[in-house]
Scaffold this active site. Sequence first.
Site, PDB file in Angstrom:
ATOM      1  N   ARG A 164       0.837  -1.218   0.000  1.00  0.00           N
ATOM      2  CA  ARG A 164       0.000   0.000   0.000  1.00  0.00           C
ATOM      3  C   ARG A 164       0.867   1.260   0.000  1.00  0.00           C
ATOM      4  O   ARG A 164       0.605   2.222   0.733  1.00  0.00           O
ATOM      5  CB  ARG A 164      -0.943   0.031   1.214  1.00  0.00           C
ATOM      6  CG  ARG A 164      -1.923  -1.077   1.286  1.00  0.00           C
ATOM      7  CD  ARG A 164      -2.905  -1.086   0.129  1.00  0.00           C
ATOM      8  NE  ARG A 164      -3.713  -2.276   0.214  1.00  0.00           N
ATOM      9  CZ  ARG A 164      -3.326  -3.462  -0.244  1.00  0.00           C
ATOM     10  NH1 ARG A 164      -2.171  -3.586  -0.901  1.00  0.00           N
ATOM     11  NH2 ARG A 164      -4.078  -4.517  -0.095  1.00  0.00           N
ATOM     12  N   SER A 238     -10.391  -0.182   4.045  1.00  0.00           N
ATOM     13  CA  SER A 238      -9.518  -0.390   5.212  1.00  0.00           C
ATOM     14  C   SER A 238      -8.954   0.946   5.670  1.00  0.00           C
ATOM     15  O   SER A 238      -8.329   1.650   4.866  1.00  0.00           O
ATOM     16  CB  SER A 238      -8.344  -1.298   4.849  1.00  0.00           C
ATOM     17  OG  SER A 238      -8.821  -2.496   4.318  1.00  0.00           O
ATOM     18  N   GLU A 334      -4.014   3.759   6.300  1.00  0.00           N
ATOM     19  CA  GLU A 334      -3.923   3.529   4.851  1.00  0.00           C
ATOM     20  C   GLU A 334      -4.590   4.711   4.131  1.00  0.00           C
ATOM     21  O   GLU A 334      -4.152   5.147   3.073  1.00  0.00           O
ATOM     22  CB  GLU A 334      -4.647   2.211   4.497  1.00  0.00           C
ATOM     23  CG  GLU A 334      -4.619   1.913   3.021  1.00  0.00           C
ATOM     24  CD  GLU A 334      -5.318   0.608   2.655  1.00  0.00           C
ATOM     25  OE1 GLU A 334      -5.150  -0.404   3.367  1.00  0.00           O
ATOM     26  OE2 GLU A 334      -6.042   0.616   1.648  1.00  0.00           O
TER      27      GLU A 334
HETATM   28  C1  LIG Z   1     -15.402   0.031   0.011  1.00  0.00           C
HETATM   29  C2  LIG Z   1     -13.947   0.253  -0.316  1.00  0.00           C
HETATM   30  C3  LIG Z   1     -13.111  -0.833  -0.538  1.00  0.00           C
HETATM   31  C4  LIG Z   1     -11.760  -0.653  -0.843  1.00  0.00           C
HETATM   32  N1  LIG Z   1     -10.974  -1.738  -1.064  1.00  0.00           N
HETATM   33  C5  LIG Z   1      -9.665  -1.596  -1.372  1.00  0.00           C
HETATM   34  C6  LIG Z   1      -8.849  -2.733  -1.627  1.00  0.00           C
HETATM   35  O1  LIG Z   1      -9.295  -3.871  -1.600  1.00  0.00           O
HETATM   36  N2  LIG Z   1      -7.530  -2.527  -1.920  1.00  0.00           N
HETATM   37  C7  LIG Z   1      -7.003  -1.274  -1.985  1.00  0.00           C
HETATM   38  O2  LIG Z   1      -5.785  -1.161  -2.263  1.00  0.00           O
HETATM   39  N3  LIG Z   1      -7.760  -0.167  -1.756  1.00  0.00           N
HETATM   40  C8  LIG Z   1      -9.064  -0.306  -1.456  1.00  0.00           C
HETATM   41  N4  LIG Z   1      -9.853   0.800  -1.209  1.00  0.00           N
HETATM   42  C9  LIG Z   1      -9.239   2.141  -1.248  1.00  0.00           C
HETATM   43  C10 LIG Z   1      -9.406   2.888  -2.600  1.00  0.00           C
HETATM   44  O3  LIG Z   1     -10.414   2.299  -3.373  1.00  0.00           O
HETATM   45  C11 LIG Z   1      -8.117   2.883  -3.417  1.00  0.00           C
HETATM   46  O4  LIG Z   1      -7.052   3.408  -2.672  1.00  0.00           O
HETATM   47  C12 LIG Z   1      -8.257   3.704  -4.708  1.00  0.00           C
HETATM   48  O5  LIG Z   1      -7.117   3.507  -5.505  1.00  0.00           O
HETATM   49  C13 LIG Z   1      -8.456   5.194  -4.441  1.00  0.00           C
HETATM   50  O6  LIG Z   1      -8.774   5.793  -5.669  1.00  0.00           O
HETATM   51  P1  LIG Z   1      -9.461   7.225  -5.731  1.00  0.00           P
HETATM   52  O7  LIG Z   1      -9.473   7.649  -7.151  1.00  0.00           O
HETATM   53  O8  LIG Z   1     -10.765   7.183  -5.039  1.00  0.00           O
HETATM   54  O9  LIG Z   1      -8.404   8.083  -4.912  1.00  0.00           O
HETATM   55  P2  LIG Z   1      -8.710   9.399  -4.030  1.00  0.00           P
HETATM   56  O10 LIG Z   1      -9.358   8.981  -2.754  1.00  0.00           O
HETATM   57  O11 LIG Z   1      -9.399  10.420  -4.851  1.00  0.00           O
HETATM   58  O12 LIG Z   1      -7.220   9.863  -3.718  1.00  0.00           O
HETATM   59  C14 LIG Z   1      -6.405   9.099  -2.889  1.00  0.00           C
HETATM   60  C15 LIG Z   1      -5.015   9.760  -2.834  1.00  0.00           C
HETATM   61  O13 LIG Z   1      -4.395   9.681  -4.121  1.00  0.00           O
HETATM   62  C16 LIG Z   1      -4.131  10.971  -4.648  1.00  0.00           C
HETATM   63  N5  LIG Z   1      -4.482  10.914  -6.069  1.00  0.00           N
HETATM   64  C17 LIG Z   1      -5.656  10.491  -6.595  1.00  0.00           C
HETATM   65  N6  LIG Z   1      -5.592  10.529  -7.935  1.00  0.00           N
HETATM   66  C18 LIG Z   1      -4.364  10.973  -8.253  1.00  0.00           C
HETATM   67  C19 LIG Z   1      -3.686  11.238  -9.490  1.00  0.00           C
HETATM   68  N7  LIG Z   1      -4.278  11.049 -10.674  1.00  0.00           N
HETATM   69  N8  LIG Z   1      -2.416  11.713  -9.448  1.00  0.00           N
HETATM   70  C20 LIG Z   1      -1.796  11.912  -8.265  1.00  0.00           C
HETATM   71  N9  LIG Z   1      -2.374  11.681  -7.069  1.00  0.00           N
HETATM   72  C21 LIG Z   1      -3.641  11.219  -7.066  1.00  0.00           C
HETATM   73  C22 LIG Z   1      -5.027  11.923  -3.862  1.00  0.00           C
HETATM   74  O14 LIG Z   1      -4.482  13.226  -3.808  1.00  0.00           O
HETATM   75  C23 LIG Z   1      -5.070  11.257  -2.495  1.00  0.00           C
HETATM   76  O15 LIG Z   1      -3.930  11.578  -1.741  1.00  0.00           O
HETATM   77  C24 LIG Z   1     -11.215   0.651  -0.910  1.00  0.00           C
HETATM   78  C25 LIG Z   1     -12.062   1.764  -0.692  1.00  0.00           C
HETATM   79  C26 LIG Z   1     -13.403   1.561  -0.410  1.00  0.00           C
HETATM   80  C27 LIG Z   1     -14.300   2.752  -0.201  1.00  0.00           C
END
Ligand SMILES: Cc1cc2nc3c(=O)[nH]c(=O)nc-3n(C[C@H](O)[C@H](O)[C@H](O)COP(=O)(O)OP(=O)(O)OC[C@H]3O[C@@H](n4cnc5c(N)ncnc54)[C@H](O)[C@@H]3O)c2cc1C
Length: 338
Positions: A164, A238, A334
């Site tokens: 992660r 998580s 995380e």
């Molecule tokens: C129900 C649920 C289940 C999940 N299960 C998992 C799992 O099984 N495994 C796992 O690894 N994660 C899991 N996650 C966490 C999440 O889905 C991942 O971390 C996902 O990759 C986040 O994507 P996002 O676009 O929503 O990021 P955001 O929440 O929008 O951003 C997260 C971080 O990344 C940065 N960021 C986002 N996009 C960019 C970009 N294009 N360039 C630079 N920085 C950027 C943001 O500034 C922030 O710091 C889960 C979340 C939920 C709600």
Amino acid sequence: MQVENNKSLQHVNTFGINAYAKYFTEIFSENEFQEITADTKFKNEKKLILGGGSNILFTKNFDGLVIRNSLQGIDVRREDAYHVWIRVAAGEAWQTFVRFCVDRNLAGVENLSLIPGSTGAAPMQNIGAYGVEVKETCEEVETMEVATGQRTIFKSGECEFGYRDSVFKNKLRDQFFITAVSFRLNKIFKPKINYGDIKKTLEEMRADEITVKTVSDAVIKIRSSKLPDPRDIGNAGSFFKNPVVAKKKFEELILQHPLMPNYAEGNNKIKIPAGWLIEQCGWKGKRTGDAGVHAKQALVIVNYGNASGEEIYSLSRQVQNSVNERFGIELQTEVNII
Ligand SMILES: Cc1cc2nc3c(=O)[nH]c(=O)nc-3n(C[C@H](O)[C@H](O)[C@H](O)COP(=O)(O)OP(=O)(O)OC[C@H]3O[C@@H](n4cnc5c(N)ncnc54)[C@H](O)[C@@H]3O)c2cc1C
């Protein structure tokens, strides 16, 4: 390109926290990113790149410019007898890309089915589930430097992927906008089904054959039954990472807690499920106001309705403190705390 002032972020983060951004814009192209970051009005403003908001907790209003990334496009770049190379624009939903691969019988990301969020955020924390991490298929990450707009490509080996973790979540945090990610998918399918309940679920589904599609369906079935859907209860998956401790520390712990689950990580390191530690401290299903620890998954902190980011954060600190007091283990978050 429209820039909104004092914009509520409630509908762009899966915790459903009603924080406000001083400025908010949504971009659909790399040019728009260059335009907005070069604009003198925003030059000295703090900037936050937002994808699906599914791994973020706003503990206060954001005093700067939130840039919501909506870059779209999935392109098959080339293929040979064994592999297909695909470039995905960062604003594509991760699950859209997974489905694109599953529909074409391309293997490599099926175990990562149904992870919320954008493709651009996937390398940020090297998303992982069911024994697979995105680093296994990610070949390169295209970026633009936030301060200068300059383009840089990071080869997978330069991303410093860890559990992660990556260089983007760590050393280069907030410095680069990930614009696209390129993947190498496999035409030859080697299923990874020994993790979690995948095998059992495939049996229950009476899948005649183990295919990219049936494995993806099994993962979707398991995830839908175990994890709270953010559309029903606010959460970011998580909240904490599973701690990894030195073998010596683990040997002390197991003497006092013989039932502690554990997984060898190599290098004399042992991973312990954070959910188990939290549950042992009595937090599972506990609720303070609208902030709570989920009743089925102690690793997931939830917003039952109107919790503020600070309330969620305060609950997470209490959980961390009690795990530390009881086990001498410092849980790392995380979720990205803003
Ligand atoms: C129900 C649920 C289940 C999940 N299960 C998992 C799992 O099984 N495994 C796992 O690894 N994660 C899991 N996650 C966490 C999440 O889905 C991942 O971390 C996902 O990759 C986040 O994507 P996002 O676009 O929503 O990021 P955001 O929440 O929008 O951003 C997260 C971080 O990344 C940065 N960021 C986002 N996009 C960019 C970009 N294009 N360039 C630079 N920085 C950027 C943001 O500034 C922030 O710091 C889960 C979340 C939920 C709600």
